[in-house]
Design a protein around this motif. Structure first.
Motif, short mmCIF file in Angstrom:
data_model
loop_
_atom_site.label_atom_id
_atom_site.label_comp_id
_atom_site.label_asym_id
_atom_site.label_seq_id
_atom_site.Cartn_x
_atom_site.Cartn_y
_atom_site.Cartn_z
N LEU A 52 1.09 -1.24 -0.02
CA LEU A 52 0.01 -0.01 0.28
C LEU A 52 0.93 1.17 -0.07
CD1 LEU A 52 -2.54 1.60 0.29
CD2 LEU A 52 -2.72 1.19 2.81
N THR A 53 1.90 1.32 0.71
CA THR A 53 2.88 2.56 0.90
C THR A 53 3.50 2.57 -0.43
OG1 THR A 53 4.71 0.97 1.50
CG2 THR A 53 3.27 2.30 3.24
N LEU A 54 3.95 1.21 -1.24
CA LEU A 54 4.59 1.64 -2.63
C LEU A 54 3.67 1.92 -3.61
CD1 LEU A 54 6.52 -1.82 -2.63
CD2 LEU A 54 7.46 0.36 -2.75
N ALA A 55 2.28 1.67 -3.53
CA ALA A 55 1.23 2.28 -4.60
C ALA A 55 0.94 3.66 -4.25
CB ALA A 55 -0.14 1.37 -4.11
N ALA A 229 2.81 -11.83 -5.22
CA ALA A 229 1.36 -11.76 -5.58
C ALA A 229 1.09 -10.23 -5.97
CB ALA A 229 0.60 -12.26 -4.31
N PHE A 230 1.83 -9.23 -5.59
CA PHE A 230 1.64 -7.74 -5.66
C PHE A 230 2.50 -7.33 -6.86
CE2 PHE A 230 0.09 -8.50 -1.55
CZ PHE A 230 -1.27 -8.11 -1.75
N ILE A 231 3.33 -8.02 -7.41
CA ILE A 231 4.25 -7.53 -8.57
C ILE A 231 3.29 -7.17 -9.43
CG2 ILE A 231 6.03 -8.11 -10.08
CD1 ILE A 231 7.12 -7.76 -7.58
N GLY A 232 3.50 -6.08 -10.07
CA GLY A 232 2.46 -5.72 -11.04
C GLY A 232 1.28 -4.59 -10.40
N VAL A 233 1.70 -4.07 -9.26
CA VAL A 233 1.02 -2.85 -8.69
C VAL A 233 1.24 -1.70 -9.33
CG1 VAL A 233 2.48 -2.46 -6.68
CG2 VAL A 233 0.09 -1.92 -6.48
N GLU A 234 2.43 -1.64 -10.06
CA GLU A 234 2.85 -0.61 -10.81
C GLU A 234 2.42 -0.41 -12.11
OE1 GLU A 234 6.38 -3.68 -11.51
OE2 GLU A 234 4.60 -3.10 -9.96
N SER A 235 1.77 -1.16 -12.71
CA SER A 235 1.50 -1.29 -14.17
C SER A 235 0.74 -0.10 -14.51
CB SER A 235 0.41 -2.70 -14.40
OG SER A 235 1.18 -3.73 -14.10
N ILE A 249 -3.92 7.38 -13.03
CA ILE A 249 -2.99 6.19 -12.68
C ILE A 249 -2.81 6.28 -10.95
CG2 ILE A 249 -0.51 6.16 -12.49
CD1 ILE A 249 -0.43 8.25 -14.97
N ARG A 250 -3.02 6.90 -10.31
CA ARG A 250 -2.99 6.92 -8.92
C ARG A 250 -4.41 6.16 -8.52
NH1 ARG A 250 -1.31 11.41 -4.43
NH2 ARG A 250 -1.43 9.95 -2.60
N ARG A 251 -5.58 6.72 -9.10
CA ARG A 251 -6.81 5.99 -8.65
C ARG A 251 -6.62 4.49 -9.12
NH1 ARG A 251 -10.47 8.76 -12.00
NH2 ARG A 251 -12.24 7.57 -10.87
N ALA A 252 -6.37 4.24 -10.19
CA ALA A 252 -6.15 2.72 -10.85
C ALA A 252 -5.21 2.13 -9.87
CB ALA A 252 -5.94 2.80 -11.97
N THR A 253 -4.10 2.37 -9.47
CA THR A 253 -3.28 1.59 -8.60
C THR A 253 -4.09 1.28 -7.34
OG1 THR A 253 -1.27 2.83 -9.91
CG2 THR A 253 -1.05 1.83 -7.66
N ILE A 254 -4.48 2.28 -6.62
CA ILE A 254 -5.14 1.90 -5.47
C ILE A 254 -6.12 1.27 -5.45
CG2 ILE A 254 -6.26 3.00 -3.31
CD1 ILE A 254 -3.31 3.70 -3.64
N PRO A 389 13.98 -1.99 -8.00
CA PRO A 389 13.19 -0.82 -8.63
C PRO A 389 12.33 0.11 -7.38
CG PRO A 389 13.35 -2.20 -10.31
CD PRO A 389 13.94 -2.78 -8.99
N TYR A 390 11.50 -1.03 -6.68
CA TYR A 390 10.81 -0.40 -5.99
C TYR A 390 11.52 0.20 -4.66
CZ TYR A 390 7.23 -3.67 -7.32
OH TYR A 390 6.29 -4.45 -8.30
N LEU A 391 12.58 0.03 -4.34
CA LEU A 391 13.60 0.72 -3.27
C LEU A 391 13.71 1.99 -4.09
CD1 LEU A 391 14.77 1.00 -0.76
CD2 LEU A 391 16.75 -0.23 -1.63
N ILE A 392 14.21 2.16 -5.42
CA ILE A 392 14.69 3.18 -5.91
C ILE A 392 13.49 4.22 -6.13
CG2 ILE A 392 15.23 4.19 -8.39
CD1 ILE A 392 16.83 1.59 -8.78
#
Length: 466
Positions: A52-55, A229-235, A249-254, A389-392
């Protein structure tokens, strides 16, 4: 061609379609093997909050830095002085690692498709030996699985080359079908749930050496599987350059994260109540086997059919995402320029062909082992390629909050700074947990470092164009 065509629902479908892909079908087995029920629940809680924090980070960056599109890895170049060699190298290497990780992602989806197709065509699991060369044994099932996977890969390649709108609509239809189908699975499983199958909440687990694994170690192990399971949340973020509105983009991610979380937690836990631990760990098709205990063979075949539709959509989404990453990076000047070439439909033709050729090579893993073994191996080698990349992205967002760039309200700056810090801590935690095994660390690192072999080509191109 106008690129800004992807609206909220198509973007949400890409997020859900890419997240709810191979993981939802194979995770019940992986989680039961890694942790006790208590460990699984805690791993889902930790991963859900962390992702959720990453999203929130991804959504904020897409709005604050709309010129930087193509995925979370692209922010690596922004951590260094603009135009410096460090900026170029960081952008190239992070894009390379993330790109190859995405290729591993769609290979995992494709191999799971073959696993569920075996419900209708058992010959795909045949142990009949076709060829023996020394220690190498070529079995009928493995060979046919490889051929099926290859046909799906190149069929998807052809669909994607026809245009983003066509591929996006197909993905949306498949995603809507799977969400409805999995919601029905959850309802049925609730009524058929057998608590006795789950066993003790704090049941011990052992590692390969036979040593007992404590609850914390179980959570660490399960967290790697749940993160997959959550890989792809950045799609949605990857396709930011094609979005109709940046706010979507933000709305679709959440929205995609919430839908996927409900499906994942419900299915992974409820499946544990449909099969015994021994049956679950041994299963190649845990969801099909679980629903078959309730509805019989017909129910199993219906779910397998749903799985095939779901995985077809996920394959389209993942192949699109894998090609978009180096395409956008090349347009920003931090990847090989040939990847920026498009066809008449505005699709990244070179990136699609090369990505799928590399995927074809990875599919060779299905020839010499079981589908579940191939799935686990692919997850292992891709772990580090995704987490870096998530960390970056988290560190870059934290940098923006510290410098105040793009912020006018101090309250918003502080809030987002805390979220970015938590996202960075979560990413670091999973990197440490996921690479504790030396083999996983070395293979994951090799994926990222291997890109250095091609970096001179980018430098040569830049020198020629000065």
């Amino acid at each position: 061609m106008t690129r800004h065509k992807l609206g909220f629902w198509i973007l949400t479908a890409l997020v859900v379609g890419n997240m709810v892909g191979s993981g939802i079908f194979m995770l019940p087995r992986s989680l039961s093997e890694a942790a006790s029920p208590a460990g699984v629940v805690l791993a889902w809680a930790a991963t859900g909050l962390g992702v959720l924090t990453l999203a929130l980070v991804f959504g904020s960056l897409a709005i604050r830095k709309p010129e930087l599109s193509g995925g979370p890895q692209i922010y690596a170049k922004e951590l260094f002085r603009e135009g410096s060699h460090g900026s170029l190298l960081a952008g190239f290497m992070s894009t390379w690692g993330y790109w190859v990780g995405n290729i591993a992602g769609f290979v995992a989806v494709i191999t799971t498709f073959a696993s569920y197709l075996s419900t209708f065509f058992p010959v795909l699991t045949s142990d009949k030996v076709w060829l023996e060369l020394g220690s190498f044994t070529l079995k009928a099932g493995n060979t046919l699985t490889f051929l099926v996977c290859s046909v799906l890969l190149w069929g998807t390649n052809a669909i994607c080359l026809r245009g983003m709108n066509s591929a996006g609509r197909l993905n949306f239809i498949a995603t809507a079908t799977k969400v409805i189908g999995f919601a029905l699975f959850i309802v049925i499983a609730l009524f058929a749930f057998q608590q006795s199958n789950i066993g003790p909440l704090l049941a011990p687990r052992t590692n390969e050496s036979g040593e007992t694994i404590g609850l914390l170690s179980q959570v660490n192990s399960a967290a790697i599987a749940t993160l997959w399971a959550f890989i792809g949340v950045e799609s949605a973020m990857v396709f930011a350059a094609r979005a109709r509105r940046k706010q979507d983009i933000r709305r679709a991610t959440i929205a995609g994260l919430v839908i996927s979380l409900v499906l994942y937690v419900g299915i992974s836990i409820l499946t544990m109540g449909l099969l015994t631990q021994e049956q679950l760990i041994a299963s190649q098709n845990p969801l099909v086997d679980g629903i078959s205990t309730v509805l019989g063979p017909i129910g199993g075949k219906l779910l397998a059919g749903l799985g095939l539709i779901s995985l077809l959509g996920s394959t389209i989404g993942w192949v699109l995402l894998s090609a978009e990453v180096p395409f956008q990076a090349a347009k920003l000047g931090v990847f090989l320029p040939s990847f920026a070439k498009e066809n008449g439909k505005g699709m990244p033709k070179v990136s699609l062909w090369i990505s799928n050729l590399l995927g074809q090579i990875l599919l060779l893993s299905t020839i010499s082992g079981s589908i579940s073994a191939a799935f686990d191996f692919i997850i292992q080698i891709a772990t580090l390629a995704y987490l870096v990349p998530y960390l970056i992205a988290s560190l870059y967002h934290l940098k923006l909050t510290l410098t105040g760039e793009t912020y006018s309200l101090n309250k918003e700056r502080v809030t987002e700074g805390i979220i970015a810090a938590l996202a960075a801590i979560y990413s670091l935690w999973v990197i440490v947990a996921g690479t504790a095994d030396l083999k996983t660390f070395v293979l994951g690192l090799a994926l990222i470092v291997s890109g250095i072999l091609f970096y001179p080509l980018l430098l040569k191109h830049r020198r020629m164009n000065k």
